[in-house]
Design an enzyme around this catalytic site. Sequence first.
Site, PDB file in Angstrom:
ATOM      1  N   CYS A 254      -4.922  -0.971  -6.465  1.00 20.04           N
ATOM      2  CA  CYS A 254      -4.323  -2.200  -6.554  1.00 20.04           C
ATOM      3  C   CYS A 254      -3.496  -1.705  -4.460  1.00 20.04           C
ATOM      4  O   CYS A 254      -2.941  -0.931  -4.215  1.00 20.04           O
ATOM      5  CB  CYS A 254      -2.708  -1.576  -6.486  1.00 20.04           C
ATOM      6  SG  CYS A 254      -2.271  -2.064  -8.685  1.00 20.04           S
ATOM      7  N   PRO A 257      -1.958  -2.932   1.477  1.00 21.27           N
ATOM      8  CA  PRO A 257      -2.358  -3.079   2.261  1.00 21.27           C
ATOM      9  C   PRO A 257      -3.796  -2.348   2.297  1.00 21.27           C
ATOM     10  O   PRO A 257      -4.164  -2.546   4.310  1.00 21.27           O
ATOM     11  CB  PRO A 257      -1.416  -2.907   3.639  1.00 21.27           C
ATOM     12  CG  PRO A 257      -0.467  -1.964   3.461  1.00 21.27           C
ATOM     13  CD  PRO A 257      -0.794  -2.046   2.003  1.00 21.27           C
ATOM     14  N   GLY A 258      -4.594  -1.175   2.234  1.00 17.79           N
ATOM     15  CA  GLY A 258      -5.684  -0.727   1.999  1.00 17.79           C
ATOM     16  C   GLY A 258      -4.821   0.765   3.092  1.00 17.79           C
ATOM     17  O   GLY A 258      -6.364   1.359   3.244  1.00 17.79           O
ATOM     18  N   LYS A 260      -4.633   3.573   1.981  1.00 17.61           N
ATOM     19  CA  LYS A 260      -4.885   4.577   0.657  1.00 17.61           C
ATOM     20  C   LYS A 260      -6.838   4.283   0.596  1.00 17.61           C
ATOM     21  O   LYS A 260      -7.451   4.572   0.945  1.00 17.61           O
ATOM     22  CB  LYS A 260      -5.048   4.955  -0.699  1.00 17.61           C
ATOM     23  CG  LYS A 260      -3.209   5.474  -0.309  1.00 17.61           C
ATOM     24  CD  LYS A 260      -2.894   5.917  -1.705  1.00 17.61           C
ATOM     25  CE  LYS A 260      -1.584   5.992  -1.435  1.00 17.61           C
ATOM     26  NZ  LYS A 260      -0.394   5.015  -1.143  1.00 17.61           N
ATOM     27  N   ASP A 277      -6.954  -6.646  -5.369  1.00 17.89           N
ATOM     28  CA  ASP A 277      -5.046  -6.758  -5.702  1.00 17.89           C
ATOM     29  C   ASP A 277      -4.916  -7.931  -5.403  1.00 17.89           C
ATOM     30  O   ASP A 277      -6.247  -9.029  -5.357  1.00 17.89           O
ATOM     31  CB  ASP A 277      -4.828  -6.467  -3.797  1.00 17.89           C
ATOM     32  CG  ASP A 277      -2.902  -6.150  -3.569  1.00 17.89           C
ATOM     33  OD1 ASP A 277      -2.324  -4.622  -3.677  1.00 17.89           O
ATOM     34  OD2 ASP A 277      -2.369  -7.127  -4.092  1.00 17.89           O
ATOM     35  N   ASP A 303      -6.307 -10.007 -10.845  1.00 18.20           N
ATOM     36  CA  ASP A 303      -5.043  -8.992 -11.161  1.00 18.20           C
ATOM     37  C   ASP A 303      -5.867  -7.894 -12.861  1.00 18.20           C
ATOM     38  O   ASP A 303      -6.446  -8.090 -13.346  1.00 18.20           O
ATOM     39  CB  ASP A 303      -4.522 -10.155 -12.891  1.00 18.20           C
ATOM     40  CG  ASP A 303      -3.307 -10.077 -13.283  1.00 18.20           C
ATOM     41  OD1 ASP A 303      -2.956  -8.719 -13.311  1.00 18.20           O
ATOM     42  OD2 ASP A 303      -2.812 -10.718 -14.054  1.00 18.20           O
ATOM     43  N   CYS A 375       5.892   5.203  -5.467  1.00 20.52           N
ATOM     44  CA  CYS A 375       6.187   5.513  -4.393  1.00 20.52           C
ATOM     45  C   CYS A 375       7.340   5.865  -4.850  1.00 20.52           C
ATOM     46  O   CYS A 375       8.061   5.445  -4.325  1.00 20.52           O
ATOM     47  CB  CYS A 375       5.959   4.511  -2.986  1.00 20.52           C
ATOM     48  SG  CYS A 375       6.582   3.374  -2.613  1.00 20.52           S
TER      49      CYS A 375
HETATM   50  C1  LIG Z   1       2.503   0.111  -3.853  1.00 21.65           C
HETATM   51  S1  LIG Z   1       1.262  -1.488  -3.407  1.00 21.65           S
HETATM   52  C2  LIG Z   1       0.000  -0.238  -2.766  1.00 21.65           C
HETATM   53  C3  LIG Z   1      -0.165   0.723  -1.288  1.00 21.65           C
HETATM   54  C4  LIG Z   1      -1.623   0.283  -1.250  1.00 21.65           C
HETATM   55  N1  LIG Z   1      -2.266   1.391  -2.297  1.00 21.65           N
HETATM   56  C5  LIG Z   1      -1.723   1.358  -0.106  1.00 21.65           C
HETATM   57  O1  LIG Z   1      -2.447   2.969   0.321  1.00 21.65           O
HETATM   58  O2  LIG Z   1      -1.788   0.622   0.726  1.00 21.65           O
HETATM   59  C6  LIG Z   1       1.043  -2.331  -4.954  1.00 21.65           C
HETATM   60  C7  LIG Z   1      -0.265  -3.194  -4.891  1.00 21.65           C
HETATM   61  O3  LIG Z   1      -0.062  -3.783  -5.966  1.00 21.65           O
HETATM   62  C8  LIG Z   1      -0.493  -5.079  -5.721  1.00 21.65           C
HETATM   63  N2  LIG Z   1      -0.368  -5.480  -7.195  1.00 21.65           N
HETATM   64  C9  LIG Z   1       0.670  -5.233  -7.858  1.00 21.65           C
HETATM   65  N3  LIG Z   1       0.048  -5.777  -8.720  1.00 21.65           N
HETATM   66  C10 LIG Z   1      -0.659  -5.893  -8.885  1.00 21.65           C
HETATM   67  C11 LIG Z   1      -1.618  -6.437 -10.262  1.00 21.65           C
HETATM   68  N4  LIG Z   1      -1.334  -6.812 -11.236  1.00 21.65           N
HETATM   69  N5  LIG Z   1      -3.073  -6.305  -9.868  1.00 21.65           N
HETATM   70  C12 LIG Z   1      -3.838  -6.115  -8.327  1.00 21.65           C
HETATM   71  N6  LIG Z   1      -3.180  -5.697  -7.613  1.00 21.65           N
HETATM   72  C13 LIG Z   1      -1.425  -5.913  -8.342  1.00 21.65           C
HETATM   73  C14 LIG Z   1       1.179  -5.589  -5.116  1.00 21.65           C
HETATM   74  O4  LIG Z   1      -0.212  -7.108  -4.228  1.00 21.65           O
HETATM   75  C15 LIG Z   1       0.657  -4.543  -3.996  1.00 21.65           C
HETATM   76  O5  LIG Z   1      -0.070  -4.895  -2.732  1.00 21.65           O
END
Ligand SMILES: C[S@@+](CC[C@H](N)C(=O)[O-])C[C@H]1O[C@@H](n2cnc3c(N)ncnc32)[C@H](O)[C@@H]1O
Length: 439
Positions: A254, A257-258, A260, A277, A303, A375
């Site tokens: 997931c 915005p990148g 990590k 994502d 997904d 978080c």
């Molecule tokens: C907490 S954020 C991730 C932050 C990211 N890891 C970072 O460090 O910048 C969660 C992300 O999960 C994505 N997301 C939610 N459900 C998802 C799914 N079923 N499959 C893939 N991505 C998903 C959302 O679009 C969102 O960008």
Amino acid sequence: MQTKSANPRWLALKALMLVIGQGRSLDSAADAVLADSTGLEARNLSLYQELLRGTCRWFLALQLILKPYLRKSFKSKDRDLEVILLIGLYQILLMRVDDHAAVNETVKLAQLQHKHWAKGLVNGILRQVIRDEVVIEAAHHAASYPQWMQQRISQDWPQHYAQILEAGNSRAPLTLRVDIRQRSVESIIQSLQNQGVTAARHEVVESAIVLDRACDVTRLDEFSAGLVSVQDAAAQLAVGLLDCRSKMRVLDACAAPGGKTAHLLQLVDDLDLIALDQDASRLQRVNQNLLRIDRHASLVCGDATAPEHWYEGSEFDRILADLPCSGSGVVRRHPDIKLLRRASDIAQLVDTQQRILVALWPLLKPGGLMLYSTCSIYKDENERQIEWFVKKHDNCVERPLDSVQWGEQRPWGRQILPGLYNMDGFFYACLQKVTADKM
Ligand SMILES: C[S@@+](CC[C@H](N)C(=O)[O-])C[C@H]1O[C@@H](n2cnc3c(N)ncnc32)[C@H](O)[C@@H]1O
């Protein structure tokens, strides 16, 4: 004379109305309104941000303070007047704006909204609040959270309840991650100092520096060069826990915005990394981040609960599962969480997290590691989630994170509560696949 679209108070009102009226996130409302404005000079820009974030942060408590001063509640078409009064109260009770100026500017907002009839009402209420010498008290911290959040936090963390609520009402620092393989933290701090930006090394996170005050980081040379990136210190702890090595095949499940994704590649630049994502527009931001730091990953829009649509069949050595969550650990950065999230969201999020974990597990090599992170501070999303998962999979063991110097080891996983070393609230659990999955 200042036009409406250059008036920071009016712009803050407009953005808050998007949050309250349309359920827009604070960040997207703030950006949309700014994009529409005629541009704000630096002083007004920070006033706009302060009014917007501060009023949102204290919204529910200010509503409570306002209530006894109203003879009846506002009709829905006059919701803007309520928000105007809350912006006025925020300036009087929580900012060092001169009372007289705060009242005048707030009355002007009613006028700018073409509600001349309400000028006397706004003026009268704010003056009465000043005469009554209303002050913000400790109990207002709790009052600025919806009841369901108060209950959940007090159930999960009875001994830390007040501290968590206060931390969530504080202003989050601007923290940068330094690419410590390229430049030392000291040299970056010195270079920022030369550009007039004061920063200090974070107490426990090696790569983190904390700025004295917010600034437009995109103007810093180090930012354009990819040497620093915006990321809270707690978020900077995740990637190191995955123990990635050269040439490993890694899934950032997931990714957007990148933050990590970029960190992973700054630590080990030759990873075979897939950044997945489901949100195509957010995935664009991963791309921009990687371009800025000059690293490469394969970006996949898909997904995580349905790998059959994107997984090519080659197992991963490492999986980062930084999953969608309630954001209850980052309320200080996203105060709109207190207004927009509903109690019923949590069970849905828990379900999504479970479905993602279950779908990703077969993609991990035997011996491989999966890092689960959120978080959030809610136990249902964190330690109970890991307990459920480990008990369900007999080839999964938790690797305790007991060699680290931060956070609290929980029965399952490790928790950082908001405010610890001035960090966001975060949760981590490292899971190892000890044997192949049964067919
Ligand atoms: C907490 S954020 C991730 C932050 C990211 N890891 C970072 O460090 O910048 C969660 C992300 O999960 C994505 N997301 C939610 N459900 C998802 C799914 N079923 N499959 C893939 N991505 C998903 C959302 O679009 C969102 O960008």
